[in-house]
Design a protein around this motif. Structure first.
Motif, PDB file in Angstrom:
ATOM      1  N   ILE A   1       0.910  -1.124  -0.049  1.00 39.62           N
ATOM      2  CA  ILE A   1      -0.084  -0.041  -0.061  1.00 39.62           C
ATOM      3  C   ILE A   1       0.909   1.382   0.085  1.00 39.62           C
ATOM      4  CG2 ILE A   1      -1.630   1.239   1.335  1.00 39.62           C
ATOM      5  CD1 ILE A   1      -2.706  -1.306   2.293  1.00 39.62           C
TER       6      ILE A   1
ATOM      7  N   ALA B   1       1.303   3.980  -3.046  1.00 39.16           N
ATOM      8  CA  ALA B   1       0.867   5.341  -2.681  1.00 39.16           C
ATOM      9  C   ALA B   1       2.216   6.284  -3.092  1.00 39.16           C
ATOM     10  CB  ALA B   1       0.671   5.657  -1.591  1.00 39.16           C
TER      11      ALA B   1
ATOM     12  N   MET C   1      -7.940   1.022  -6.330  1.00 37.63           N
ATOM     13  CA  MET C   1      -7.786  -0.304  -5.543  1.00 37.63           C
ATOM     14  C   MET C   1      -8.213  -1.640  -6.376  1.00 37.63           C
ATOM     15  SD  MET C   1      -7.214   0.221  -2.455  1.00 37.63           S
ATOM     16  CE  MET C   1      -7.330  -1.568  -1.982  1.00 37.63           C
TER      17      MET C   1
ATOM     18  N   LEU D   1      -4.891  -1.941  -8.026  1.00 41.06           N
ATOM     19  CA  LEU D   1      -3.797  -2.355  -7.392  1.00 41.06           C
ATOM     20  C   LEU D   1      -4.032  -3.938  -7.301  1.00 41.06           C
ATOM     21  CD1 LEU D   1      -1.741  -2.343  -4.909  1.00 41.06           C
ATOM     22  CD2 LEU D   1      -3.272  -1.539  -3.409  1.00 41.06           C
TER      23      LEU D   1
END
Length: 262
Positions: A78, A82, A166, A169
């Motif tokens: 995560i 970012a 998301m 990802l």
């Protein structure tokens, strides 16, 4: 040069080979400096296993190592995602600050961390053995290096197809990260398996004791140290991380190669 490497490898392997040798012998044999395997290995293992409740130690250590490794992987993915795919104020300074944490070894952070854990009531609790280790500058750096090699057009194409951050990802970035996931899992598992100082301070009850602390109990006796039992315990404790290393060594080499190339 090849001969020098062979000699070096023998020196590196000697402590482990000698530990295995002692684990097979009786006191009478290793006091005579006998350099041949003995026949007492199974009996030594049985005594060491029962003397320190090895089953509980292995379970506690495996649980902590797996939880920490998985927690670090999730937070590292995560965080790296970012830093690579989002633009926000202070991004560069924050990343440098994260890298600076590499300069703060565990002994430097023990007192404030212990005070925080004590204020939360987590002493002698598995949360004290896992939560403080979740953040990982190494993991963020490892995944960041990988994500910078992913073509930017892939993110643009996913955005055009209506995929949110998301979804991009989970469905694209994470599958491409499996080699690094395996490498980081191996690194962190072995790191936590070998932890001694922090578990000794924060969670040394029989219910939360980890294997390295248990091995110390085989040495800390009033009588003479029974080295055949100590080395039997060492051999048992070395088996899980060794097996994991054999399974994931290819992923570890690939992950490190990608880190160095970038």
């Amino acid at each position: 040069r090849q001969r020098q490497m062979c000699i070096r490898d023998r020196f590196i392997m000697f402590p482990m080979l000698y530990a295995i040798l002692l684990s097979t012998q009786t006191p009478a044999e290793y006091y005579r400096l006998q350099l041949l395997p003995g026949s007492a290995f199974l009996e030594n293992v049985r005594q060491a296993w029962g003397q320190i409740n090895m089953a509980r130690l292995l379970w506690n250590t495996a649980f902590v190592a797996i939880v920490v490794a998985l927690g670090k992987i999730v937070l590292s993915i995560i965080g790296a995602f970012a830093f690579v795919y989002f633009r926000f104020p202070g991004r560069g300074a924050l990343f440098i600050l994260i890298l600076v944490t590499h300069m703060l070894p565990l002994p430097v952070r023990i007192v404030p961390t212990f005070e925080l854990i004590d204020s939360l009531g987590w002493v002698n609790d598995f949360r004290s053995l896992t939560v403080p280790f979740f953040a990982s500058a190494t993991g963020i750096l490892l995944f960041r290096q990988l994500y910078q090699t992913i073509p930017p057009g892939l993110a643009d194409a996913a955005r055009i197809d209506g995929a949110g951050p998301m979804q991009f990802l989970l469905e694209i970035v994470v599958p491409l990260s499996m080699t690094n996931v395996a490498a980081l899992f191996l690194i962190e598992f072995i790191y936590m398996w070998n932890q001694y100082l922090w578990p000794l301070i924060i969670a040394n009850s029989p219910e939360t004791r980890m294997v390295q602390i248990g091995l110390k109990q085989l040495v800390a006796t009033d009588a003479a140290v029974e080295w055949h039992l100590v080395m039997s315990g060492v051999v048992i404790a070395a088996i899980p991380p060794l097996l994991l290393l054999l399974i994931l060594q290819k992923n570890l080499i690939q992950g490190i190669a990608l880190y160095e190339d970038k």
